[in-house]
Design an enzyme around this catalytic site. Structure first.
Site: not given
Lengths: 330, 330
Positions: A69, A114, A142
């Site tokens: 990533k 995730r 978030q």
């Protein structure tokens, strides 16, 4: 040999939160089952107003996928100067059986998904079964993701939220109520909010203690998300003195997670860490053992979470003929 | 925000060897001018018959490009089991001003090109101006690349080549003679070949000393390419005792280059390394100072060479409207 390219909108349509929760749970179990290699990440720090770009590598033996990533963040001038977001991410998947590049996907949604899922996995493993009230310290993206994920695995009766900025707080209330139908109480103080919590979520990326130890009632489960770098802090280190502390990765959390603070202050030692969440999920260590204990889940985020989540997206894309194949060589 | 995708055939057409030589020379100078960041590479080693996959990151401040090269190698079963080559490579370019992914290109040609160019750059800096005869110990792809690159910067009158395998050697002779018109003499022994050399090139990736010190005549320039990992070796360590040793990177060459062997044997110390080639190219240290000295260039390969070479390819692609743009997000 063709490489699948997936755009952000395709990634969004290719996975739901319940699948991400499963993928993160699989990642945690794999991490503790000798199924994972995650070398230290490498990156470049750029001078302000630019930020950093990091490269995180993970290999999951069970699915034979190597993920890389590339993620950038903190480029303050990007929207005005370059017409792109402050941070971007791309995930590259390689078939570990051949080394071939099988997929390049936009990764900007995956970190949020995730990370949200990680809180929900910890709630399943560590919160009281009768937990109904959530407190959110933090009202950003978030903080929304955490609710989206936890809402999949339990009935949230009410949400107490706190933010310095009343406008931001009101926006959070409006969004959550309209999206999930969960009543949101705008707290007048952090203390007032925290005292209500069965589950306390911190997502502020703060730089000092935000939550005092004596505000937290027995039986609370704390999802500590915001601290993933040295210098960040959200919780009073005294909270750790009598809590059951579960981490995603001992090496990462002792180095740069919320766990670093009570260790640094000698409030706990490394031996006081109950374990890694994979060990709890695998049944090797107990989760919550009484309705009175305070549990803390310290999440710093691991490359293997990106790996299992992106792999699921890739599988779904192939199964549903979504995306664009590109042939880099004959 | 669009990302340019470049296929192997497009990469091939987008750059010529003279441009690669310029790019590698720029890379070496940049490395010694505080213009480069190259974190340690990370990778995954897989069990045999699989190989390894490595990720090499480089940031070049002058062009504001961050490059990440993913390269695999040693996957022995790939052609039969997966229909792909034993090794593959992809280069990802990021705009360091924004962190955006600007290009994904097949990288399988770039390692060969930039490694070939590195030998030519060293010849310009360190070989005798009247050098005409080249000896190649090794007859593989990189042995061809070295000739392709050196042929751009000097007149090669004859080429002495050696290989254990006479068929491979004959193929090399045929290929070089037809492509460049340079007469190739198939040597009967390594010694016979080495004794002829004005410039000696070793590209075997051998695992033991192939070239004895007393075969090398005064004034020879040695291009040591094959040793880029601990365990590989091509030269008699005694050769280093009285030679002028120039390396691409002191940290890499002392760790895993040909230079490791004489250091390990205490034939030279770190202080005996004359310098890095960038220092010579920048004029900070002298190159060759007499027609009699033996010069050695130890090349292990650096991420910044991939960066400058791939950046040039990207620039050429944009200038010539080659490649496919893909929009990973709106």
């Amino acid at each position: 040999m063709k490489t699948l390219l997936l755009k952000k909108d395709e990634v969004r349509r290719l996975i739901g939160m319940t699948e991400v929760i499963d993928a993160v749970e699989e990642a945690y179990k794999a991490f503790n089952s000798d199924q994972v290699e995650q070398p230290d990440y490498i990156g470049i720090d750029l001078p302000s107003p630019r930020g950093e770009i990091d490269f995180k590598l993970g290999y999951y033996k069970a699915n034979e996928v190597i993920s890389m990533k590339a993620s950038s963040g903190g480029f303050l001038d990007n929207p005005t100067a370059h017409g792109v977001p402050n941070g971007m991410a791309t995930i590259f998947l390689f078939d570990a059986r051949s080394g071939a590049l099988i997929c390049v996907m936009d990764g900007s949604l995956i970190l949020g998904l995730r990370t949200g899922a990680s809180g929900a996995v910890s709630v399943k493993a560590l919160a009281r079964k009768d937990a109904r009230k959530i407190t959110s310290v933090g009202t950003g993206n978030q903080a929304r993701m955490q609710i989206r994920a936890i809402n999949e695995i339990m009935k949230i009766e009410e949400l107490h939220a706190w933010d310095n900025n009343r406008d931001t707080l009101f926006k959070y209330k409006t969004d959550i109520e309209s999206e999930y139908g969960i009543p949101v109480i705008m707290a007048n103080s952090k203390k007032e909010a925290v005292e209500q919590a069965d589950i306390l979520i911190t997502t502020t990326r703060g730089k000092g203690s935000l939550v005092e130890a004596d505000w937290v009632k027995p039986g609370t489960h704390i999802v500590a998300i915001g601290t993933d770098q040295r210098g960040k802090q959200e919780l009073d280190p005294e909270l750790f003195r009598n809590a059951k502390l579960v981490v995603d990765s001992i090496s990462q959390c002792t180095e740069k997670g919320e766990t670093w603070h009570p260790l640094d202050r000698n409030i706990i030692t490394r031996n006081d860490i109950h374990g890694e969440i994979g060990e709890v999920l695998l049944g090797w260590k107990p989760g919550r053992e009484s309705d009175d204990e305070i549990t803390i889940f310290d999440s710093t985020g691991m490359a293997i979470q990106d790996n299992t989540t992106a792999s699921k997206i890739y599988q779904n894309a192939v199964a549903n003929n979504v995306g664009t194949f590109f042939q880099f060589f004959e």
